[in-house]
Design a protein around this motif. Structure first.
Motif, PDB file in Angstrom:
ATOM      1  N   ASN A   3      -6.546  16.987  48.162  1.00  0.00           N
ATOM      2  CA  ASN A   3      -6.792  16.441  46.836  1.00  0.00           C
ATOM      3  C   ASN A   3      -6.975  14.933  46.879  1.00  0.00           C
ATOM      4  OD1 ASN A   3      -6.659  18.931  45.652  1.00  0.00           O
ATOM      5  ND2 ASN A   3      -4.501  18.737  45.076  1.00  0.00           N
ATOM      6  N   LEU A   4      -6.298  14.272  47.796  1.00  0.00           N
ATOM      7  CA  LEU A   4      -6.421  12.831  47.910  1.00  0.00           C
ATOM      8  C   LEU A   4      -7.849  12.435  48.295  1.00  0.00           C
ATOM      9  CD1 LEU A   4      -4.825  10.248  47.621  1.00  0.00           C
ATOM     10  CD2 LEU A   4      -4.246  10.392  50.040  1.00  0.00           C
ATOM     11  N   ASP A   5      -8.486  13.214  49.136  1.00  0.00           N
ATOM     12  CA  ASP A   5      -9.885  12.950  49.496  1.00  0.00           C
ATOM     13  C   ASP A   5     -10.798  13.059  48.277  1.00  0.00           C
ATOM     14  OD1 ASP A   5      -9.119  12.594  52.121  1.00  0.00           O
ATOM     15  OD2 ASP A   5      -9.656  14.637  52.732  1.00  0.00           O
ATOM     16  N   ALA A  10     -14.035  10.449  44.074  1.00  0.00           N
ATOM     17  CA  ALA A  10     -14.314  10.210  42.655  1.00  0.00           C
ATOM     18  C   ALA A  10     -14.163   8.727  42.312  1.00  0.00           C
ATOM     19  CB  ALA A  10     -13.379  11.051  41.791  1.00  0.00           C
ATOM     20  N   TYR A  11     -13.166   8.083  42.881  1.00  0.00           N
ATOM     21  CA  TYR A  11     -12.943   6.656  42.669  1.00  0.00           C
ATOM     22  C   TYR A  11     -14.140   5.841  43.163  1.00  0.00           C
ATOM     23  CZ  TYR A  11     -10.387   2.212  42.847  1.00  0.00           C
ATOM     24  OH  TYR A  11      -9.968   0.923  42.681  1.00  0.00           O
ATOM     25  N   LEU A  12     -14.619   6.165  44.362  1.00  0.00           N
ATOM     26  CA  LEU A  12     -15.778   5.455  44.910  1.00  0.00           C
ATOM     27  C   LEU A  12     -17.029   5.695  44.065  1.00  0.00           C
ATOM     28  CD1 LEU A  12     -15.431   5.898  48.764  1.00  0.00           C
ATOM     29  CD2 LEU A  12     -15.105   3.827  47.403  1.00  0.00           C
ATOM     30  N   ILE A  13     -17.223   6.917  43.621  1.00  0.00           N
ATOM     31  CA  ILE A  13     -18.382   7.226  42.777  1.00  0.00           C
ATOM     32  C   ILE A  13     -18.292   6.468  41.462  1.00  0.00           C
ATOM     33  CG2 ILE A  13     -19.471   9.065  41.439  1.00  0.00           C
ATOM     34  CD1 ILE A  13     -18.801  10.951  43.791  1.00  0.00           C
ATOM     35  N   VAL A  17     -21.087   3.771  40.188  1.00  0.00           N
ATOM     36  CA  VAL A  17     -21.788   3.854  38.903  1.00  0.00           C
ATOM     37  C   VAL A  17     -21.589   2.568  38.117  1.00  0.00           C
ATOM     38  CG1 VAL A  17     -21.787   5.043  36.666  1.00  0.00           C
ATOM     39  CG2 VAL A  17     -21.728   6.361  38.792  1.00  0.00           C
ATOM     40  N   PHE A  18     -20.381   2.019  38.137  1.00  0.00           N
ATOM     41  CA  PHE A  18     -20.112   0.776  37.434  1.00  0.00           C
ATOM     42  C   PHE A  18     -20.984  -0.363  37.958  1.00  0.00           C
ATOM     43  CE2 PHE A  18     -17.873  -3.308  37.531  1.00  0.00           C
ATOM     44  CZ  PHE A  18     -17.822  -3.568  36.175  1.00  0.00           C
ATOM     45  N   PHE A  19     -21.083  -0.500  39.284  1.00  0.00           N
ATOM     46  CA  PHE A  19     -21.882  -1.585  39.845  1.00  0.00           C
ATOM     47  C   PHE A  19     -23.368  -1.400  39.584  1.00  0.00           C
ATOM     48  CE2 PHE A  19     -18.107  -2.564  42.532  1.00  0.00           C
ATOM     49  CZ  PHE A  19     -17.945  -3.866  42.085  1.00  0.00           C
ATOM     50  N   LEU A  20     -23.841  -0.163  39.606  1.00  0.00           N
ATOM     51  CA  LEU A  20     -25.249   0.072  39.256  1.00  0.00           C
ATOM     52  C   LEU A  20     -25.517  -0.315  37.806  1.00  0.00           C
ATOM     53  CD1 LEU A  20     -26.040   3.466  41.005  1.00  0.00           C
ATOM     54  CD2 LEU A  20     -26.969   1.217  41.553  1.00  0.00           C
ATOM     55  N   PHE A  21     -24.607   0.050  36.923  1.00  0.00           N
ATOM     56  CA  PHE A  21     -24.743  -0.332  35.515  1.00  0.00           C
ATOM     57  C   PHE A  21     -24.734  -1.849  35.373  1.00  0.00           C
ATOM     58  CE2 PHE A  21     -22.653  -1.422  31.478  1.00  0.00           C
ATOM     59  CZ  PHE A  21     -23.602  -0.922  30.601  1.00  0.00           C
ATOM     60  N   TYR A  22     -23.810  -2.508  36.067  1.00  0.00           N
ATOM     61  CA  TYR A  22     -23.715  -3.965  36.010  1.00  0.00           C
ATOM     62  C   TYR A  22     -25.011  -4.622  36.493  1.00  0.00           C
ATOM     63  CZ  TYR A  22     -22.221  -8.711  36.999  1.00  0.00           C
ATOM     64  OH  TYR A  22     -22.139 -10.068  37.033  1.00  0.00           O
ATOM     65  N   LEU A  23     -25.567  -4.115  37.576  1.00  0.00           N
ATOM     66  CA  LEU A  23     -26.805  -4.690  38.101  1.00  0.00           C
ATOM     67  C   LEU A  23     -27.967  -4.506  37.135  1.00  0.00           C
ATOM     68  CD1 LEU A  23     -26.603  -3.703  41.863  1.00  0.00           C
ATOM     69  CD2 LEU A  23     -26.311  -5.975  40.860  1.00  0.00           C
TER      70      LEU A  23
END
Length: 47
Positions: A3-5, A10-13, A17-23
């Motif tokens: 589950n940790l994986d 999910a955290y990395l995804i 998504v946040f950085f793509l939105f920011y860019l």
């Protein structure tokens, strides 16, 4: 630990998504500022 994986993936995804939105927002903001500057330069100069 399996589950940790999934949580880490999910955290990395989420951050990806946040950085793509920011860019995309930064790029659009830059385009709007350039357009605003172009329009300001087209205005007749007031005396």
């Amino acid at each position: 630990m399996k589950n940790l994986d999934s949580v880490f993936a999910a955290y990395l995804i989420g951050w990806g998504v946040f950085f793509l939105f920011y860019l995309t927002v930064a790029r659009r903001t830059s385009a709007v500022r350039a357009e605003l500057e172009r329009l300001k330069n087209q205005l007749p100069k007031a005396k």
